[in-house]
Scaffold this motif. Structure first.
Motif, PDB file in Angstrom:
ATOM      1  N   ILE A  24       9.176 -13.506   7.489  1.00 21.29           N
ATOM      2  CA  ILE A  24       9.948 -13.337   8.715  1.00 21.29           C
ATOM      3  C   ILE A  24      10.808 -14.581   8.857  1.00 21.29           C
ATOM      4  N   TRP A  25      12.126 -14.375   8.833  1.00 22.08           N
ATOM      5  CA  TRP A  25      13.057 -15.499   8.877  1.00 22.08           C
ATOM      6  C   TRP A  25      13.474 -15.782  10.312  1.00 22.08           C
ATOM      7  N   GLY A  65      17.907  -8.596  17.484  1.00 20.67           N
ATOM      8  CA  GLY A  65      16.634  -8.224  16.890  1.00 20.67           C
ATOM      9  C   GLY A  65      15.621  -9.324  17.144  1.00 20.67           C
ATOM     10  N   TYR A  66      14.494  -8.983  17.777  1.00 17.50           N
ATOM     11  CA  TYR A  66      13.584 -10.050  18.184  1.00 17.50           C
ATOM     12  C   TYR A  66      12.108  -9.710  18.015  1.00 17.50           C
ATOM     13  N   GLN A  67      11.777  -8.469  17.696  1.00 19.23           N
ATOM     14  CA  GLN A  67      10.378  -8.088  17.529  1.00 19.23           C
ATOM     15  C   GLN A  67      10.156  -7.481  16.144  1.00 19.23           C
ATOM     16  N   VAL A  82       3.739  -7.560  15.473  1.00 19.16           N
ATOM     17  CA  VAL A  82       3.163  -8.687  14.734  1.00 19.16           C
ATOM     18  C   VAL A  82       3.891  -9.997  14.998  1.00 19.16           C
ATOM     19  N   TYR A  83       5.125  -9.911  15.545  1.00 15.68           N
ATOM     20  CA  TYR A  83       5.856 -11.142  15.870  1.00 15.68           C
ATOM     21  C   TYR A  83       6.903 -10.837  16.931  1.00 15.68           C
ATOM     22  N   GLU A  84       7.062 -11.754  17.881  1.00 12.02           N
ATOM     23  CA  GLU A  84       8.120 -11.638  18.891  1.00 12.02           C
ATOM     24  C   GLU A  84       8.813 -12.980  19.034  1.00 12.02           C
ATOM     25  N   GLU A  85      10.141 -12.956  18.899  1.00 14.36           N
ATOM     26  CA  GLU A  85      10.940 -14.166  19.052  1.00 14.36           C
ATOM     27  C   GLU A  85      11.288 -14.359  20.524  1.00 14.36           C
ATOM     28  N   THR A  86      10.833 -15.451  21.101  1.00  9.89           N
ATOM     29  CA  THR A  86      11.060 -15.718  22.520  1.00  9.89           C
ATOM     30  C   THR A  86      12.259 -16.621  22.762  1.00  9.89           C
ATOM     31  N   ASP A  87      12.826 -17.189  21.707  1.00  4.22           N
ATOM     32  CA  ASP A  87      13.998 -18.064  21.826  1.00  4.22           C
ATOM     33  C   ASP A  87      15.223 -17.267  21.411  1.00  4.22           C
ATOM     34  N   ASP A 118       0.823  -1.221   0.000  1.00  2.00           N
ATOM     35  CA  ASP A 118       0.000   0.000   0.000  1.00  2.00           C
ATOM     36  C   ASP A 118       0.849   1.260   0.000  1.00  2.00           C
ATOM     37  N   ASN A 119       2.190   1.101   0.056  1.00  8.39           N
ATOM     38  CA  ASN A 119       3.143   2.219   0.005  1.00  8.39           C
ATOM     39  C   ASN A 119       3.083   3.135   1.229  1.00  8.39           C
ATOM     40  N   LYS A 120       2.401   2.718   2.278  1.00  8.85           N
ATOM     41  CA  LYS A 120       2.378   3.525   3.499  1.00  8.85           C
ATOM     42  C   LYS A 120       2.503   2.690   4.761  1.00  8.85           C
ATOM     43  N   THR A 121       2.736   1.392   4.590  1.00  9.38           N
ATOM     44  CA  THR A 121       2.935   0.498   5.726  1.00  9.38           C
ATOM     45  C   THR A 121       4.326  -0.107   5.640  1.00  9.38           C
ATOM     46  N   LEU A 122       5.030  -0.084   6.751  1.00 10.52           N
ATOM     47  CA  LEU A 122       6.424  -0.512   6.787  1.00 10.52           C
ATOM     48  C   LEU A 122       6.616  -1.515   7.917  1.00 10.52           C
ATOM     49  N   TYR A 123       7.317  -2.614   7.630  1.00 13.50           N
ATOM     50  CA  TYR A 123       7.659  -3.604   8.645  1.00 13.50           C
ATOM     51  C   TYR A 123       9.134  -3.429   9.013  1.00 13.50           C
ATOM     52  N   TYR A 124       9.425  -3.527  10.305  1.00  9.43           N
ATOM     53  CA  TYR A 124      10.804  -3.383  10.756  1.00  9.43           C
ATOM     54  C   TYR A 124      11.036  -4.258  11.988  1.00  9.43           C
ATOM     55  N   ILE A 125      12.305  -4.496  12.289  1.00  7.04           N
ATOM     56  CA  ILE A 125      12.697  -5.322  13.435  1.00  7.04           C
ATOM     57  C   ILE A 125      13.248  -4.424  14.526  1.00  7.04           C
TER      58      ILE A 125
END
Length: 473
Positions: free
Chosen positions: A278-279, A237-239, A255-260, A221-228
């Motif tokens: 998300i890798w 980097g975990y969220q 949207v995601y949190e790495e607990t390990d 949509d050119n106005k939403t950005l995902y970042y860690i």
């Protein structure tokens, strides 16, 4: 795929030294200083301050924990580091002339005015430039490969002027080409503050994202950005957050949190632009979660449940995933599955089976072709497979030993493969390779300053038989 063996790097340095037009200078670089001639100074010794640390139920004593100073303000730490620096400078004072000579020679091998090979992404060709004595890169884009209507999109030299240290990361342009997100680090902690630049006006938006890894991906949509976002204590980097332009970072959605903590977290986008990945990567296992790039309300879904010692990565083509994995394959194999059936490994079908003596290293996908890289007897090679006929062609080169890697292949509709190639006798070279004919077009070869002539050098790949009869390159 991009690692260069140490022996290659060392040999390359030897080759560069061999180009020197002043052999006598090499002899004068030899430093002959006896122990009696060195200054009689005492090396500083860090004090021991026992500090107990309990992790996973185990307590250990770290005598040097006091040297951790995240704020860079502790007087005793600064004093100790200054003493170490003073000692080093004193002990190496007699080498300063040789250091200056070596530094001058190394600088003399660098081409000051240099341009990278343009890479197409969306409607533009992106490249970078270095000029004169500038310490940093300038990033530009053009409407075609030849550089027509070139536009400077980021001059890092200008940004760095106000800082003792400056680094940029994660340059990513929105799908419509109008906005660019990038991260900047002014402390050298690899914690990046994300800025958004309007490429039509050259102005920064008010949006600022603090505490990130610098890894960025745009939604469509050119106005939403995902970042860690990083843990400021561990720097891991975990969220993964979702940011909407024009809103404060405090309102961003997790949207995601790495607990390990044994896993690293990364972000990328499918080549066709429809999915965001998300890798999840650890030393012995990997995995990924998928969400739609078209739905800014989507939440990530694990492709499959993470499993100990299972590694895999996916590439999307149409309604299928191509999966490079070590599932029942120490040297990895290539599998294919319909996207709507990917969650069940029983549906994964083998395209390139596991082999005992050949390792599958990675793939590049295009609408009509699959390019896969494999390593045999220590040498990586690339093979082109026509997806319609399944006929294959091996890319051949004149050198017996070389390093090759694919890069900048962003267009899934392309009929060309971009590769970087270098060997013990061939300077770094960028080629476009016709996927149908394998004809190579040399786009750039790194200049080697000085009286360098490739014909003056040769390399040979030889094998010996080990005691068990195996040939070792």
């Amino acid at each position: 795929m991009k690692h260069i063996p140490c022996v290659l790097a060392i040999s390359s340095l030897a080759i560069l030294s061999g180009c020197n037009q002043a052999p006598e200078a090499v002899q004068t670089n030899v430093i002959s200083t006896t122990a009696e001639q060195l200054p009689q100074v005492v090396a500083p010794i860090a004090k021991k301050v026992p500090h107990a640390m309990t992790i996973h139920g185990d307590t250990r004593i770290d005598n040097y924990y006091w040297l951790r100073d995240d704020e860079r303000k502790a007087a005793d730490v600064i004093s100790y580091l200054e003493a170490e620096n003073s000692y080093t400078n004193t002990m190496l004072a007699h080498t300063q002339a040789q250091q200056a000579k070596l530094f001058a020679e190394l600088k003399g091998r660098i081409q000051k005015d240099d341009d990278s090979v343009p890479v197409k992404k969306g409607d533009y060709y992106y490249s970078s430039q270095t000029r004169g004595n500038n310490e940093y890169t300038t990033y530009v884009r053009s409407s075609d490969f030849s550089g027509t209507n070139q536009q400077v999109i980021l001059d890092v030299n200008e940004l760095a002027k106000a800082h003792d240290y400056y680094a940029v990361s994660g340059l990513d342009v929105s799908p419509n080409g109008n906005l660019m997100a990038y991260g900047e680090d002014t402390l050298s902690r690899r914690i990046y503050t994300v800025k958004i630049k309007d490429l039509s006006t050259g102005r920064l938006l008010q949006d600022t994202l603090e505490g990130t890894s610098g890894n960025l991906v745009w939604a469509n949509d050119n106005k939403t950005l995902y970042y860690i976002k990083k843990d400021l204590q561990t720097l891991l980097g975990y969220q993964v957050y979702r940011h909407t332009l024009g809103t404060p970072q405090a309102n961003d959605e997790l949207v995601y949190e790495e607990t390990d903590s044994s896993y690293y977290t990364g972000l990328s986008k499918s080549k066709d632009g429809t999915e965001i990945y998300i890798w999840h990567s650890s030393s012995t296992a990997s995995g990924m979660s998928v969400l739609s790039a078209n739905n800014v309300k989507a939440m990530p879904q694990r492709l499959i449940k993470r499993q100990a010692n299972l590694e895999y990565s996916i590439s999307k083509l149409g309604e299928s995933y191509y999966i490079v994995t070590n599932l029942n394959a120490v040297n990895f194999q290539l599998m294919k599955v319909a996207i709507n059936k990917a969650h069940d490994q029983a549906n994964w079908q083998t395209l390139i089976p596991a082999r005992d003596d050949i390792k599958l290293e990675g793939i590049e996908l295009f609408n009509d072709y699959l390019v896969y890289q494999q390593r045999e007897m220590g040498q990586s090679r690339q093979i082109i497979r026509n997806l319609s006929t399944n006929q294959e062609q091996l890319l051949s080169f004149n050198d017996s030993a070389y390093t090759i890697s694919a890069y900048g292949n962003n267009d899934i509709n392309s009929n060309k493969l971009r590769v970087y190639y270098t060997s013990m006798t061939t300077p770094g070279s960028s080629y476009d390779i016709n996927l149908k004919t394998t004809d190579k077009t040399l786009l750039k070869q790194q200049a080697v300053l000085g009286n360098f002539n490739v014909d003056n050098y040769a390399s040979e790949r030889i094998f010996i038989n080990a005691r068990d009869g195996v040939k070792v390159p």
